[in-house]
Design an enzyme around this catalytic site. Sequence first.
Site, mmCIF file in Angstrom:
data_model
loop_
_atom_site.group_PDB
_atom_site.id
_atom_site.type_symbol
_atom_site.label_atom_id
_atom_site.label_comp_id
_atom_site.label_asym_id
_atom_site.label_seq_id
_atom_site.Cartn_x
_atom_site.Cartn_y
_atom_site.Cartn_z
ATOM 1 N N ASP A 77 4.429 3.049 6.596
ATOM 2 C CA ASP A 77 3.754 2.779 7.864
ATOM 3 C C ASP A 77 4.640 2.049 8.850
ATOM 4 O OD1 ASP A 77 3.728 0.254 6.344
ATOM 5 O OD2 ASP A 77 2.487 -0.476 7.994
ATOM 6 N N ARG B 130 0.718 6.304 7.903
ATOM 7 C CA ARG B 130 0.788 6.463 6.442
ATOM 8 C C ARG B 130 0.358 7.851 5.994
ATOM 9 N NH1 ARG B 130 1.635 1.459 3.999
ATOM 10 N NH2 ARG B 130 0.565 -0.302 4.937
ATOM 11 N N GLU C 48 7.729 2.275 -6.267
ATOM 12 C CA GLU C 48 7.833 1.733 -4.911
ATOM 13 C C GLU C 48 8.175 2.852 -3.932
ATOM 14 O OE1 GLU C 48 7.007 -0.066 -2.718
ATOM 15 O OE2 GLU C 48 8.215 -1.878 -2.480
ATOM 16 N N ASP C 49 7.736 2.684 -2.707
ATOM 17 C CA ASP C 49 7.992 3.718 -1.701
ATOM 18 C C ASP C 49 9.452 3.716 -1.232
ATOM 19 O OD1 ASP C 49 7.746 1.256 -0.394
ATOM 20 O OD2 ASP C 49 6.128 1.891 0.945
ATOM 21 N N ASP D 90 14.761 -1.364 0.793
ATOM 22 C CA ASP D 90 15.465 -1.633 2.033
ATOM 23 C C ASP D 90 16.425 -2.802 1.778
ATOM 24 O OD1 ASP D 90 15.791 -1.337 4.873
ATOM 25 O OD2 ASP D 90 14.453 -3.027 5.193
ATOM 26 N N LYS E 117 0.829 -1.200 0.000
ATOM 27 C CA LYS E 117 0.000 0.000 0.000
ATOM 28 C C LYS E 117 0.858 1.242 0.000
ATOM 29 C CE LYS E 117 -3.060 -2.287 3.263
ATOM 30 N NZ LYS E 117 -3.472 -2.271 4.691
ATOM 31 N N GLY E 118 2.108 1.088 0.460
ATOM 32 C CA GLY E 118 2.950 2.241 0.768
ATOM 33 C C GLY E 118 3.162 3.220 -0.372
ATOM 34 N N LYS F 123 17.511 2.939 1.011
ATOM 35 C CA LYS F 123 18.448 2.752 2.128
ATOM 36 C C LYS F 123 19.522 1.780 1.644
ATOM 37 C CE LYS F 123 15.099 1.725 5.364
ATOM 38 N NZ LYS F 123 14.498 1.522 6.725
ATOM 39 N N PHE G 65 14.394 3.770 10.489
ATOM 40 C CA PHE G 65 13.039 3.378 10.117
ATOM 41 C C PHE G 65 12.179 4.634 9.951
ATOM 42 C CE2 PHE G 65 8.820 1.630 10.270
ATOM 43 C CZ PHE G 65 8.976 0.461 9.534
ATOM 44 N N VAL G 66 11.599 4.791 8.778
ATOM 45 C CA VAL G 66 10.845 6.019 8.493
ATOM 46 C C VAL G 66 9.366 5.732 8.238
ATOM 47 C CG1 VAL G 66 12.817 7.337 7.630
ATOM 48 C CG2 VAL G 66 11.538 5.887 6.042
HETATM 49 P P1 IMP Z 1 12.715 -4.800 1.140
HETATM 50 O O1 IMP Z 1 12.132 -6.000 0.492
HETATM 51 O O2 IMP Z 1 13.477 -5.124 2.393
HETATM 52 O O3 IMP Z 1 13.499 -3.898 0.205
HETATM 53 O O4 IMP Z 1 11.501 -4.001 1.740
HETATM 54 C C1 IMP Z 1 10.743 -3.145 1.058
HETATM 55 C C2 IMP Z 1 9.466 -2.895 1.835
HETATM 56 O O5 IMP Z 1 9.693 -2.876 3.253
HETATM 57 C C3 IMP Z 1 8.943 -1.533 1.492
HETATM 58 O O6 IMP Z 1 8.053 -1.586 0.410
HETATM 59 C C4 IMP Z 1 8.253 -1.106 2.765
HETATM 60 O O7 IMP Z 1 6.935 -1.566 2.766
HETATM 61 C C5 IMP Z 1 9.001 -1.816 3.870
HETATM 62 N N1 IMP Z 1 9.992 -0.927 4.535
HETATM 63 C C6 IMP Z 1 11.335 -0.967 4.448
HETATM 64 N N2 IMP Z 1 11.922 0.008 5.168
HETATM 65 C C7 IMP Z 1 10.901 0.699 5.720
HETATM 66 C C8 IMP Z 1 10.862 1.868 6.567
HETATM 67 O O8 IMP Z 1 11.868 2.477 6.963
HETATM 68 N N3 IMP Z 1 9.618 2.290 6.919
HETATM 69 C C9 IMP Z 1 8.477 1.672 6.500
HETATM 70 N N4 IMP Z 1 8.469 0.602 5.721
HETATM 71 C C10 IMP Z 1 9.680 0.117 5.319
HETATM 72 MG MG MG Z 2 5.899 -1.340 0.430
#
Ligand code: IMP
Ligand code: MG
Length: 172
Positions: free
Chosen positions: A155, A161, A95-96, A99, A39-40, A127, A148-149
Amino acid sequence: MALRPLLSEEQIRKRVLEMGAQIDADYPDGKLFLICILKGACYFLADLSRAIKRDAQVDFMGISSYGRGKTSSGEVKVTKDLDISLEGADVLIVEDIIDSGVTLNYLTGLLKQRKPKSIRIAALLDKPERRLRPVDVAYVGFRIPDEFVVGYGLDYAEKYRNLRDICILEPE
Ligand code: IMP
Ligand code: MG
């Protein structure tokens, strides 16, 4: 939990306009599909799609790699698939935040199988220090430190959100 401002509404607005202009300049004519990861990214998609002046269609995909906490489960699951076919289209995944890279690494692999003409990623936040899987990101709004943001779609356990700014979530 305390909220420490990181990026203001105004900073985000300006940067998203720049990203839209860059995307307009980069893409040739033809079908451009913006694929929003729920949803982000829906707040970012709403603004980015309007910063893009060329024709673009939007669709939504539900993916979850996170549980309710702050750390990735490492598992990726498609919870809602696209309604459209990607064949022959220029595809931009919206994508938001990136990570670990687990989500987008999996998703780009999955969508490539659907024969798009091209596939790129636009992420509002990155990040890079946290990366576990490689992800090739064409458009990044802001590179941020390992914090963490929340806000502007992001969220923590479905909270925050709808904040207009992006803030670091800290324990008191
Ligand atoms: P990844 O698969 O670890 O790259 O994670 C990506 C997803 O993790 C993003 O689409 C977010 O939903 C969530 N996420 C990662 N870091 C944060 C953060 O700092 N705040 C909120 N959601 C995060
Ligand atoms: Mg997401």
